[in-house]
Design a protein around this motif. Structure first.
Motif, PDB file in Angstrom:
ATOM      1  N   GLU A 182       0.819  -1.220   0.000  1.00  0.00           N
ATOM      2  CA  GLU A 182       0.000   0.000   0.000  1.00  0.00           C
ATOM      3  C   GLU A 182       0.850   1.266   0.000  1.00  0.00           C
ATOM      4  OE1 GLU A 182      -2.424  -0.531   3.452  1.00  0.00           O
ATOM      5  OE2 GLU A 182      -3.764  -1.983   2.467  1.00  0.00           O
ATOM      6  N   ARG A 183       2.186   1.103  -0.109  1.00  0.00           N
ATOM      7  CA  ARG A 183       3.140   2.216  -0.149  1.00  0.00           C
ATOM      8  C   ARG A 183       3.101   3.066   1.127  1.00  0.00           C
ATOM      9  NH1 ARG A 183       5.284   2.746  -5.288  1.00  0.00           N
ATOM     10  NH2 ARG A 183       4.166   1.571  -6.900  1.00  0.00           N
ATOM     11  N   GLN A 184       2.722   2.431   2.225  1.00  0.00           N
ATOM     12  CA  GLN A 184       2.758   3.093   3.517  1.00  0.00           C
ATOM     13  C   GLN A 184       4.073   2.821   4.241  1.00  0.00           C
ATOM     14  OE1 GLN A 184      -0.703   1.828   5.696  1.00  0.00           O
ATOM     15  NE2 GLN A 184      -2.134   2.529   4.141  1.00  0.00           N
ATOM     16  N   LEU A 185       4.854   1.881   3.717  1.00  0.00           N
ATOM     17  CA  LEU A 185       6.145   1.511   4.274  1.00  0.00           C
ATOM     18  C   LEU A 185       7.129   1.377   3.118  1.00  0.00           C
ATOM     19  CD1 LEU A 185       7.600   0.535   6.959  1.00  0.00           C
ATOM     20  CD2 LEU A 185       7.145  -1.790   6.151  1.00  0.00           C
ATOM     21  N   ASP A 186       8.349   1.879   3.308  1.00  0.00           N
ATOM     22  CA  ASP A 186       9.344   1.842   2.241  1.00  0.00           C
ATOM     23  C   ASP A 186      10.246   0.622   2.297  1.00  0.00           C
ATOM     24  OD1 ASP A 186       8.666   4.412   1.061  1.00  0.00           O
ATOM     25  OD2 ASP A 186       9.507   5.302   2.886  1.00  0.00           O
ATOM     26  N   LEU A 187      10.640   0.220   3.502  1.00  0.00           N
ATOM     27  CA  LEU A 187      11.625  -0.851   3.646  1.00  0.00           C
ATOM     28  C   LEU A 187      11.263  -1.742   4.826  1.00  0.00           C
ATOM     29  CD1 LEU A 187      14.398  -2.057   2.781  1.00  0.00           C
ATOM     30  CD2 LEU A 187      15.459  -0.431   4.369  1.00  0.00           C
ATOM     31  N   LEU A 188      11.341  -3.055   4.612  1.00  0.00           N
ATOM     32  CA  LEU A 188      11.066  -4.040   5.662  1.00  0.00           C
ATOM     33  C   LEU A 188      12.331  -4.850   5.912  1.00  0.00           C
ATOM     34  CD1 LEU A 188       9.314  -5.894   7.488  1.00  0.00           C
ATOM     35  CD2 LEU A 188       8.626  -7.106   5.401  1.00  0.00           C
ATOM     36  N   ILE A 189      12.710  -4.982   7.181  1.00  0.00           N
ATOM     37  CA  ILE A 189      13.812  -5.856   7.570  1.00  0.00           C
ATOM     38  C   ILE A 189      13.200  -7.066   8.267  1.00  0.00           C
ATOM     39  CG2 ILE A 189      16.002  -6.062   8.774  1.00  0.00           C
ATOM     40  CD1 ILE A 189      16.037  -3.911   6.643  1.00  0.00           C
ATOM     41  N   THR A 190      13.478  -8.268   7.751  1.00  0.00           N
ATOM     42  CA  THR A 190      12.790  -9.451   8.247  1.00  0.00           C
ATOM     43  C   THR A 190      13.671 -10.690   8.101  1.00  0.00           C
ATOM     44  OG1 THR A 190      10.818 -10.849   7.945  1.00  0.00           O
ATOM     45  CG2 THR A 190      11.703  -9.776   5.985  1.00  0.00           C
ATOM     46  N   THR A 191      13.310 -11.751   8.805  1.00  0.00           N
ATOM     47  CA  THR A 191      14.035 -13.017   8.686  1.00  0.00           C
ATOM     48  C   THR A 191      13.418 -13.912   7.615  1.00  0.00           C
ATOM     49  OG1 THR A 191      12.665 -13.927  10.462  1.00  0.00           O
ATOM     50  CG2 THR A 191      14.826 -13.007  11.077  1.00  0.00           C
ATOM     51  N   GLU A 192      12.353 -13.450   6.962  1.00  0.00           N
ATOM     52  CA  GLU A 192      11.720 -14.208   5.888  1.00  0.00           C
ATOM     53  C   GLU A 192      11.488 -13.285   4.702  1.00  0.00           C
ATOM     54  OE1 GLU A 192       8.372 -16.902   7.368  1.00  0.00           O
ATOM     55  OE2 GLU A 192       8.638 -15.450   8.989  1.00  0.00           O
ATOM     56  N   ALA A 193      11.998 -13.655   3.533  1.00  0.00           N
ATOM     57  CA  ALA A 193      11.781 -12.858   2.328  1.00  0.00           C
ATOM     58  C   ALA A 193      10.451 -13.267   1.701  1.00  0.00           C
ATOM     59  CB  ALA A 193      12.916 -13.071   1.341  1.00  0.00           C
ATOM     60  N   PRO A 194       9.472 -12.360   1.602  1.00  0.00           N
ATOM     61  CA  PRO A 194       8.188 -12.710   0.992  1.00  0.00           C
ATOM     62  C   PRO A 194       8.377 -13.147  -0.461  1.00  0.00           C
ATOM     63  CG  PRO A 194       8.062 -10.597   2.135  1.00  0.00           C
ATOM     64  CD  PRO A 194       9.503 -10.960   2.058  1.00  0.00           C
ATOM     65  N   LYS A 195       7.712 -14.222  -0.849  1.00  0.00           N
ATOM     66  CA  LYS A 195       7.826 -14.728  -2.223  1.00  0.00           C
ATOM     67  C   LYS A 195       6.740 -14.098  -3.079  1.00  0.00           C
ATOM     68  CE  LYS A 195       9.906 -19.118  -0.797  1.00  0.00           C
ATOM     69  NZ  LYS A 195      10.106 -18.697   0.614  1.00  0.00           N
ATOM     70  N   MET A 196       6.938 -12.842  -3.426  1.00  0.00           N
ATOM     71  CA  MET A 196       5.977 -12.094  -4.230  1.00  0.00           C
ATOM     72  C   MET A 196       6.734 -11.352  -5.322  1.00  0.00           C
ATOM     73  SD  MET A 196       3.619 -10.547  -1.151  1.00  0.00           S
ATOM     74  CE  MET A 196       2.963 -11.615   0.136  1.00  0.00           C
ATOM     75  N   ASP A 197       6.242 -11.451  -6.563  1.00  0.00           N
ATOM     76  CA  ASP A 197       6.950 -10.876  -7.705  1.00  0.00           C
ATOM     77  C   ASP A 197       7.145  -9.377  -7.597  1.00  0.00           C
ATOM     78  OD1 ASP A 197       7.113 -13.377  -8.824  1.00  0.00           O
ATOM     79  OD2 ASP A 197       5.317 -13.141 -10.079  1.00  0.00           O
ATOM     80  N   GLU A 198       6.195  -8.702  -6.970  1.00  0.00           N
ATOM     81  CA  GLU A 198       6.263  -7.242  -6.913  1.00  0.00           C
ATOM     82  C   GLU A 198       7.220  -6.729  -5.841  1.00  0.00           C
ATOM     83  OE1 GLU A 198       2.259  -8.466  -5.026  1.00  0.00           O
ATOM     84  OE2 GLU A 198       3.715  -9.205  -6.486  1.00  0.00           O
ATOM     85  N   LEU A 199       7.765  -7.647  -5.028  1.00  0.00           N
ATOM     86  CA  LEU A 199       8.692  -7.260  -3.970  1.00  0.00           C
ATOM     87  C   LEU A 199      10.112  -7.692  -4.313  1.00  0.00           C
ATOM     88  CD1 LEU A 199       6.644  -8.191  -0.766  1.00  0.00           C
ATOM     89  CD2 LEU A 199       6.860  -5.957  -1.857  1.00  0.00           C
ATOM     90  N   THR A 200      11.068  -6.854  -3.971  1.00  0.00           N
ATOM     91  CA  THR A 200      12.487  -7.153  -4.132  1.00  0.00           C
ATOM     92  C   THR A 200      13.086  -7.390  -2.760  1.00  0.00           C
ATOM     93  OG1 THR A 200      12.688  -5.787  -6.119  1.00  0.00           O
ATOM     94  CG2 THR A 200      14.715  -6.266  -4.924  1.00  0.00           C
ATOM     95  N   SER A 201      13.948  -8.412  -2.646  1.00  0.00           N
ATOM     96  CA  SER A 201      14.598  -8.672  -1.366  1.00  0.00           C
ATOM     97  C   SER A 201      16.092  -8.862  -1.576  1.00  0.00           C
ATOM     98  CB  SER A 201      14.000  -9.907  -0.682  1.00  0.00           C
ATOM     99  OG  SER A 201      14.221 -11.065  -1.460  1.00  0.00           O
ATOM    100  N   GLN A 202      16.846  -8.511  -0.550  1.00  0.00           N
ATOM    101  CA  GLN A 202      18.298  -8.684  -0.583  1.00  0.00           C
ATOM    102  C   GLN A 202      18.757  -9.187   0.776  1.00  0.00           C
ATOM    103  OE1 GLN A 202      20.669  -5.479  -2.293  1.00  0.00           O
ATOM    104  NE2 GLN A 202      22.258  -5.788  -0.736  1.00  0.00           N
ATOM    105  N   GLU A 203      19.509 -10.257   0.785  1.00  0.00           N
ATOM    106  CA  GLU A 203      20.037 -10.784   2.032  1.00  0.00           C
ATOM    107  C   GLU A 203      21.114  -9.837   2.552  1.00  0.00           C
ATOM    108  OE1 GLU A 203      22.019 -14.904   3.797  1.00  0.00           O
ATOM    109  OE2 GLU A 203      21.172 -14.861   1.777  1.00  0.00           O
ATOM    110  N   ILE A 204      20.992  -9.438   3.804  1.00  0.00           N
ATOM    111  CA  ILE A 204      21.939  -8.480   4.371  1.00  0.00           C
ATOM    112  C   ILE A 204      22.721  -9.059   5.544  1.00  0.00           C
ATOM    113  CG2 ILE A 204      20.669  -6.434   3.600  1.00  0.00           C
ATOM    114  CD1 ILE A 204      19.449  -6.220   6.372  1.00  0.00           C
ATOM    115  N   GLY A 205      22.552 -10.361   5.794  1.00  0.00           N
ATOM    116  CA  GLY A 205      23.320 -10.976   6.866  1.00  0.00           C
ATOM    117  C   GLY A 205      22.616 -12.173   7.462  1.00  0.00           C
TER     118      GLY A 205
END
Length: 274
Positions: A136-159
């Motif tokens: 909904e574009r209410q949040l810019d960046l999510l830090i999480t232990t699970e990368a959502p498997k959704m085409d519209e989302l980009t994820s990068q492992e940071i550690g």
């Protein structure tokens, strides 16, 4: 509704004089009169009674006054916030309470030490809620232990983070301990189901690592906590024969986000993983 019409209405109601209102607004008196007529035409009512120098609000004008003040106040706040965001590259970051408490607060300190004009919003919420906020574009960046498997989302492992099953040094030694369930991701149950030395049914579920540590002695329970806390806090003991759990840490954002350049600049700074 033109905010300038409301602004003019408020100034006339304050001065009760078209000439003085015109001076305060740096307008001609005819321009002030025209704006008031425009507003009256839009509302379909007279807002002032005019008898030479005796200008008074009508009953309709009296009713409009508090709404006009509220609308102008809201508009000024909105302009200030929009301007503030533009000037300071505001960006919202979401994560669970446990990640903020253990890993991300030092990361924020590094960001502010190395970047000027940085304005961030740090949010604490559950992962499913923050994934929705990303869409909904209410949040810019999510830090999480699970990368959502959704085409519209980009994820990068940071550690990676390492967790151990701890109990309090001051609690009684047992074969089985009560368990405090700390939020380390929706799929963390796979690690809980095979662990030794604890009952899988939890006596408490929480998202706060600090709260969990403080309650271990009181409850005599155990919980998965950051491995480096064993050195940081002398009151923690690892339960024997329980393997450490290693979890990946991901940065997640919307592919079409207009904040991508800022996001890439932030995640260049490493999250300190112990």
């Amino acid at each position: 509704m033109d905010s300038e019409l409301l602004k003019t209405f408020l100034e006339v109601s304050r001065t009760r004089h078209f000439g003085r209102a015109a001076e305060a607004l740096y307008l001609t008196q005819s321009a002030v009169s025209f704006r008031i007529r425009q507003l009256e035409n839009q509302l379909g009512v007279n807002l002032f009674t005019r008898h030479r120098n005796n200008i008074r609000l009508t009953s309709a004008g009296e009713r409009l006054l508090p709404y006009a003040e509220s609308l102008m106040s809201t508009w000024m706040m909105a302009k200030k916030e929009v301007s503030h965001t533009h000037q300071h590259n505001e960006l919202s970051i979401g994560a669970s309470a446990s990640l903020w408490e253990v890993y991300l607060t030092p990361w924020l300190q590094t960001l502010y030490e190395n970047r000027d004009s940085l304005c961030l919003e740090a949010r604490i919420a559950q992962r499913h809620s923050m994934v929705k906020q990303l869409h909904e574009r209410q949040l810019d960046l999510l830090i999480t232990t699970e990368a959502p498997k959704m085409d519209e989302l980009t994820s990068q492992e940071i550690g990676h983070i390492t967790l151990n099953l701890f109990r309090s040094r001051h609690s009684e030694k047992r074969d089985k301990y009560d368990y405090i369930k700390l939020e380390w991701g929706a799929d963390f149950h796979q690690h809980e189901s095979v662990m030794e030395g604890a009952d899988v049914v939890s006596i408490l579920t929480t998202t706060s690592a600090l709260l969990t540590r403080q309650l271990l002695q009181t409850t005599g329970a155990c919980a998965f906590l950051p491995a480096h806390w064993g050195e940081k806090y002398g009151d923690l003991l690892v339960i024997p024969e329980t393997p450490a759990v290693v979890r990946s840490l991901y940065a997640v954002w919307l592919q079409s986000s207009d904040q991508q350049s800022h996001i890439h600049q932030l995640i260049k700074y490493p999250v300190e993983i112990y």
